[in-house]
Structure formats: C-alpha cells, structure tokens
Design a protein around this motif. Structure first.
Motif, short mmCIF file in Angstrom:
data_model
loop_
_atom_site.label_atom_id
_atom_site.label_comp_id
_atom_site.label_asym_id
_atom_site.label_seq_id
_atom_site.Cartn_x
_atom_site.Cartn_y
_atom_site.Cartn_z
N LEU A 36 15.74 12.98 30.40
CA LEU A 36 14.95 13.34 29.22
C LEU A 36 15.87 13.66 28.05
CD1 LEU A 36 12.18 15.62 30.80
CD2 LEU A 36 12.09 13.17 30.30
N SER A 37 15.51 13.20 26.89
CA SER A 37 16.41 13.26 25.72
C SER A 37 16.73 14.68 25.28
CB SER A 37 15.78 12.49 24.55
OG SER A 37 14.51 13.02 24.20
N HIS A 38 15.82 15.62 25.51
CA HIS A 38 16.03 16.98 25.02
C HIS A 38 16.44 17.97 26.10
CE1 HIS A 38 14.76 16.66 20.76
NE2 HIS A 38 14.09 15.63 21.22
N VAL A 39 16.58 17.52 27.31
CA VAL A 39 17.03 18.42 28.38
C VAL A 39 18.55 18.51 28.32
CG1 VAL A 39 17.25 18.73 30.87
CG2 VAL A 39 15.05 18.05 29.87
N SER A 40 19.07 19.72 28.16
CA SER A 40 20.51 19.90 28.09
C SER A 40 21.13 19.63 29.45
CB SER A 40 20.86 21.32 27.62
OG SER A 40 20.37 22.27 28.54
N LYS A 41 22.35 19.16 29.45
CA LYS A 41 23.05 18.89 30.72
C LYS A 41 23.65 20.19 31.25
CE LYS A 41 21.98 14.58 30.71
NZ LYS A 41 20.98 14.61 29.65
N ILE B 117 19.15 22.46 41.45
CA ILE B 117 20.09 21.45 40.93
C ILE B 117 19.66 20.07 41.40
CG2 ILE B 117 22.47 20.62 41.01
CD1 ILE B 117 23.37 23.53 41.23
N ASP B 118 19.43 19.92 42.70
CA ASP B 118 18.98 18.63 43.23
C ASP B 118 17.60 18.26 42.70
OD1 ASP B 118 21.27 18.18 44.71
OD2 ASP B 118 20.46 19.08 46.54
N GLU B 119 16.72 19.24 42.61
CA GLU B 119 15.35 18.98 42.16
C GLU B 119 15.31 18.37 40.76
OE1 GLU B 119 12.08 19.55 43.34
OE2 GLU B 119 12.85 19.84 45.37
N PHE B 120 16.15 18.90 39.85
CA PHE B 120 16.03 18.51 38.45
C PHE B 120 17.09 17.51 37.99
CE2 PHE B 120 14.25 23.03 38.19
CZ PHE B 120 12.96 22.60 38.44
N PHE B 121 18.18 17.37 38.75
CA PHE B 121 19.25 16.49 38.27
C PHE B 121 19.63 15.38 39.25
CE2 PHE B 121 19.63 20.18 35.54
CZ PHE B 121 19.76 19.57 34.30
N ASN B 122 18.93 15.28 40.36
CA ASN B 122 19.10 14.15 41.26
C ASN B 122 18.08 13.09 40.88
OD1 ASN B 122 19.06 12.30 43.41
ND2 ASN B 122 19.62 13.86 44.90
N SER B 123 18.55 11.92 40.52
CA SER B 123 17.65 10.87 40.02
C SER B 123 16.65 10.40 41.07
CB SER B 123 18.46 9.68 39.51
OG SER B 123 19.27 9.14 40.55
N GLU B 124 16.87 10.72 42.34
CA GLU B 124 15.93 10.34 43.40
C GLU B 124 14.81 11.37 43.57
OE1 GLU B 124 16.23 7.40 44.95
OE2 GLU B 124 17.94 7.06 43.62
N SER B 125 14.92 12.50 42.89
CA SER B 125 13.92 13.56 43.04
C SER B 125 12.68 13.25 42.21
CB SER B 125 14.51 14.90 42.59
OG SER B 125 13.49 15.87 42.44
N PRO B 126 11.49 13.55 42.74
CA PRO B 126 10.26 13.36 41.93
C PRO B 126 10.21 14.31 40.74
CG PRO B 126 9.77 14.51 43.99
CD PRO B 126 11.18 14.03 44.10
N ASN B 127 11.05 15.34 40.75
CA ASN B 127 11.08 16.30 39.63
C ASN B 127 12.29 16.09 38.73
OD1 ASN B 127 8.72 17.69 40.55
ND2 ASN B 127 9.97 18.71 42.11
N TYR C 22 6.62 29.73 38.49
CA TYR C 22 6.40 28.28 38.50
C TYR C 22 7.02 27.69 39.77
CZ TYR C 22 5.75 28.54 33.34
OH TYR C 22 5.34 28.83 32.07
N THR C 23 6.37 26.68 40.31
CA THR C 23 7.02 25.85 41.31
C THR C 23 7.89 24.82 40.59
OG1 THR C 23 5.26 24.19 41.35
CG2 THR C 23 5.03 26.09 42.84
N ASN C 24 8.76 24.16 41.33
CA ASN C 24 9.59 23.13 40.72
C ASN C 24 8.75 22.00 40.13
OD1 ASN C 24 12.00 24.45 41.35
ND2 ASN C 24 12.15 23.46 43.36
N GLU C 25 7.69 21.66 40.81
CA GLU C 25 6.81 20.60 40.31
C GLU C 25 6.18 21.01 38.99
OE1 GLU C 25 2.95 17.90 41.82
OE2 GLU C 25 3.70 19.59 43.03
N GLU C 26 5.74 22.27 38.90
CA GLU C 26 5.13 22.76 37.66
C GLU C 26 6.16 22.83 36.54
OE1 GLU C 26 1.68 25.60 39.70
OE2 GLU C 26 3.72 26.36 39.36
N ILE C 27 7.40 23.20 36.88
CA ILE C 27 8.47 23.22 35.88
C ILE C 27 8.70 21.83 35.33
CG2 ILE C 27 10.96 23.54 35.56
CD1 ILE C 27 10.78 25.86 37.58
N ALA C 28 8.80 20.85 36.23
CA ALA C 28 9.06 19.47 35.79
C ALA C 28 7.96 18.97 34.86
CB ALA C 28 9.19 18.56 37.01
N SER C 29 6.72 19.27 35.20
CA SER C 29 5.60 18.84 34.35
C SER C 29 5.68 19.48 32.97
CB SER C 29 4.28 19.22 35.03
OG SER C 29 3.18 18.91 34.20
#
Length: 510
Positions: free
Chosen positions: A282-287, A267-277, A218-225
């Motif tokens: 999300l309520s069910h994504v663990s920290k 880390i930046d891709e999924f947990f930086n609020s400025e990232s498109p991914n 998966y790409t990061n974009e596909e993971i986020a989707s």
C-alpha cells in the motif's frame, strides 16, 4: 586532647574509605565501519494533559515546551532535550460526553475535532494545537497523529471504549473514520502543521472494556481492513502522511502468536506478501512496524532474548524498520522496579536508560518514544510532572526527562548506530552505544553506568579522535551538565548517564 584524638581517628576513617572506593576501568573500541540502523527520531506524546497545559499561562507553557523540544543552550547548558517527534492524541470525543463517557478520570477523556453535522473543526483542543506549533517552532519536524479509539460517532456503543472486548468500530463507519482522519490532516496543514504520520490503533491486543481511557481492540484482519480503507482515503484526498502499524501492546506480539491468536505474529501478518492481511504494497503504509516495550523489560536476560528474536524476525524483511513507539515504567518488572509512585530521581531514570539502550542496540529500534510528556499522576509515567490543575499550576522536571535527553538531544534523525566494543559488556551494569553523524562523521557515545562504582573510560586507538569537546552528565546532582573532555580517558560517575561527541581526525591530521 581526647576530642582531638577522636577527631583524628574519624578523619583517618573518612580518608581510608575514600581510598577504598572501587573504581572500574572501561575500555571502548569504536568500529565505524560496522553500521546498523539509521535513527528516525526520539519522541513523546501529548496525552492527556496537554489539552489543559497548552492553555496554562504563556510563560509556563513556553518553559515546558523548551524543556521538551529545545536544542538551544545557554553557556553550554542545554535548555531542553530536543525531541524530534511529537505524538498528537487524536481524541474520540469522550471529553465532550463528560461523565456520560464512562471514563471516570476527566483528564483521560479526549476531545474530538468532529462535529455532529460531520464537519471537522480544530477548535476543540487549542492546548494541543498550541504545543504542536511550539514543537514546530523549536525545530521538531515530525508530527504523528495517533488514535486510541475511532470517534464516538463511529463506534457501536457510542463510547470511546469497547463493551465486549471486541472492536467497537462500526463496520459501516470504517470509511467515515478514514475520511475524518484525512480531513483532520488537511485542516492541520492549512494551519501550518504537517502531520507526516498517522497511527490508527493503539495496543489492539487489549480488550479496552474497563473505561479507564479511550481504547479499541482489533484483530489482524480488522486492522488490515481499516488500513486499506485509510490508505484509499489518503490517495483520494491527496494526503501525503504515512500510516504506522501496529502499535502492538508488547514486542513479542510482532513475532509470535503468544496469548492472542488473532492479534499476534504481526510482522508476518502485515509484511509477508503471502498473508491475506498483507499491507506492504500500500502506497501510504510506512515500511515500519511498531510496538511498545511494556512488560518485556525484565529480567535482563529475558528482555535481551526477546529483543534478539524481534530483530531476527525484522531482518527477514528487507527495508523494514522497527519503532519502539511507547514506553513508561509500569508494573510486572519481576521486582526490579514498580510503576506506582512518581520518582523524580535517578532510580527510574537509570532503569529507562537501560531499556533505551537495549531497544536501540538489541532490537535495532530506529525510533524510541516515551508515553506521557507531561503527567499529573503519582506514577512513573512522566518526563515532566504538573499539579493536576486545568488552568495553572507548578511543573517539576524528572531525571527521566534529562536521561532521555542524553539520547534525544544528541542523537539526531539521520544518525547511524555503529559498533562499539566494551570491556565491561558482560557485567550488565555499564552500557555503551555509539552513533555517527553522516554529515561530518562526528561520533556520539552514550554511556549508562547503573553500578555503584565510578568508572574510568578509555578509548582504544585514541589517536584517531579529537578530544576538545563537551560531554553531558545526568546524575543525582546534574541535568545534562556540560563537562569538558580533553583526553582519551575520562571519568564516568556511578549512577549516571553521560553523552560525549568526538570528531574523527582526517588523514592529514593524524
């Protein structure tokens, strides 16, 4: 007379050799006021053999379950290593496809709970379900489902691996995959199991097109989707499980692009609020961000530097934890050790003890997970080894099992790592880490001696601790063998791992 003289010279030589053996001294200073990460769990996975071993004769599967999960003891001797997380392989259905799956090794094909008519039934892997229940019965509270590939019903090529090194999940089937996972979790809850976590992808950086096992890139974009779709399904179906990302193939993919331009910097891709991914809202994504320690454990200095970079990046995000979610000994270790050929002895065990120590103390991992709990292979990938027999066979414990137990059996969920200063820290041969039980302030110390010398361990400020306790030794001749600790100085044998718990004296006891 000549024989007597020769014998005496031999005896003198043996005695002299014994006196000449070097013994190092190790001074430890424990600083409970300096606290680090809270431990979530130690775990292992049921891939791929448990689908068969779970149907072996009951006496044998119970014995294996005790070795993996039990926290009971007999006359002070632990029965098992007390894992606190069990990872359940949610297969893609290659097992039902048989030879047409394209996966040559039958043991690496995995069954699916999805029927052709779209219904979810849990009858396809009774062996896995038996072990999940056995873990629960022995006190393992955490159960994680992980998916190497979406079910073959939802893939582009109808296989459980990619044809072209690109994601094999059909876009129009993304919601179906998410709904399937939700229904599996709900069905398992009906059966008394509680999957608290779901990991929807595994090492998304790899191409997964050789058919060696189920897998999907998966790409990061596909993971986020996909994660957003799964999160929505969990909300709609009132599923309480948390979603784990991103099971990176190497730890550096979490903090840098490396050689995968659209699959790194996670880390930046999924947990930086400025990232498109961004997924952190999300309520069910663990920290939690997760990765595998493969290909990053040698040489020692490079291993440490990579883990320092990882810890530094994670520290940029308040409340974010790190799980080391999979490891076994593969190749690519700069000649330090090879993955091929199983090793039931201490060489491999000491290597993984060093890896565990670095993951816990340098990258501040709050969880540490082994790959195959039970292996049928001639490889350094198992805690327990078995004959490659679907219906019955012998099983064999390894020192890797018991060495992991020096951590997992005694460092329980909720314990917090605390600072320990070691006088031998710079030698990179003897390693010490310490953990505190928040309920009674007991301190557990794990010592790893990879050197050829015995060590006398002494505690600084020895008057602060009770010493009427047991230590547990794993070496070539012992498997978590209990050793009485009565004084502030004790013996740490060469090539060993030793765990001891100490009680702090209260003010009125000093």
């Amino acid at each position: 007379m000549k024989q007597l003289i020769l014998f005496l010279w031999f005896l003198i030589g043996v005695i002299s050799l014994g006196f000449a053996q070097q013994v190092d001294s190790l001074l430890l200073k424990i600083n409970p006021e300096n606290k680090y990460q809270t431990i979530d769990h130690f775990g292992a996975s049921d891939a791929w053999s448990i689908q068969f071993v779970g149907n072996w004769p009951e006496v044998k599967r119970n014995a294996i379950a005790d070795l993996l999960f039990s926290i009971d003891s007999e006359n002070g001797q632990p029965k098992g290593i007390g894992l606190s997380m069990w990872r359940f392989n949610l297969g893609a259905g290659s097992a039902e496809q048989g030879d047409s799956s394209g996966i040559k090794d039958e043991w690496r094909r995995a069954p699916s709970f999805l029927k052709e008519e779209g219904k979810v039934e849990l009858s396809n892997s009774s062996g896995q379900l038996w072990f999940a229940n056995a873990a629960k019965e022995r006190g393992v509270e955490k159960l994680l489902l992980f998916s190497n590939s979406p079910p073959v019903n939802f893939t582009k090529n109808g296989k459980a691996f990619s044809s072209d090194g690109k994601s094999n999940l059909a876009l129009e089937k993304e919601a179906d995959f998410a709904e399937y996972v939700s229904q599996v979790i709900l069905k398992m809850e009906e059966k008394g199991l509680n999957p608290g976590y779901f990991s929807p992808l595994n090492e998304p950086q790899w191409d997964w097109k050789d058919g060696g096992q189920e897998g999907n890139p998966y790409t990061n974009e596909e993971i986020a989707s996909l994660i957003r779709t799964i999160n929505r399904s969990f909300v709609e179906n009132h599923v309480s499980a948390k979603i784990d990302v991103a099971e990176a193939g190497k730890i550096n993919y979490l903090y840098e692009k490396a050689d995968k331009p659209f699959r790194g910097n996670q880390i930046d891709e999924f947990f930086n609020s400025e990232s498109p991914n961004y997924l952190g809202d999300l309520s069910h994504v663990s920290k939690v961000i997760s990765a595998h320690s493969y290909f990053t454990t040698s040489p020692f200095q490079a291993s440490e530097e990579m883990r320092e970079k990882l810890a530094s990046k994670i520290n940029q995000y308040e409340g974010l934890s790190y799980w080391m979610s999979e490891y076994c000994i593969l190749g690519g270790n700069d000649g330090e050790i090879n993955g091929g050929g199983k090793d039931l002895g201490m060489e491999s065990a000491l290597y993984i003890a060093r890896v565990i120590h670095q993951d816990l103390t340098v990258s501040n991992a709050s969880a540490w997970n082994w790959w195959l709990a039970v292996s049928p292979y001639n490889y350094k990938d198992g805690l327990i080894y078995i004959d490659k027999n679907k219906e019955d066979g012998q099983f064999y414990t390894s020192k890797m099992l018991w060495t992991l137990g020096n951590f997992s059996r005694f460092i329980r969920p909720g314990f917090q790592r605390i600072e320990v200063e070691s006088s031998l820290q710079e030698k990179n041969e003897v390693f010490a880490s310490a953990y505190q039980n928040p309920q009674d302030e007991t301190i557990t110390i794990v010592l790893v001696n990879t050197s050829e010398n015995d060590v006398i361990v002494s505690l600084d400020e020895k008057n602060l601790y009770h010493f009427d306790s047991l230590g547990f030794l794993t070496n070539e001749g012992s498997d978590l063998a209990p050793n009485a600790i009565r004084e502030a100085s004790f013996h740490l044998p060469k090539k060993s791992v030793f765990t001891v718990s100490l009680k702090i004296k209260t003010a009125h006891q000093n």
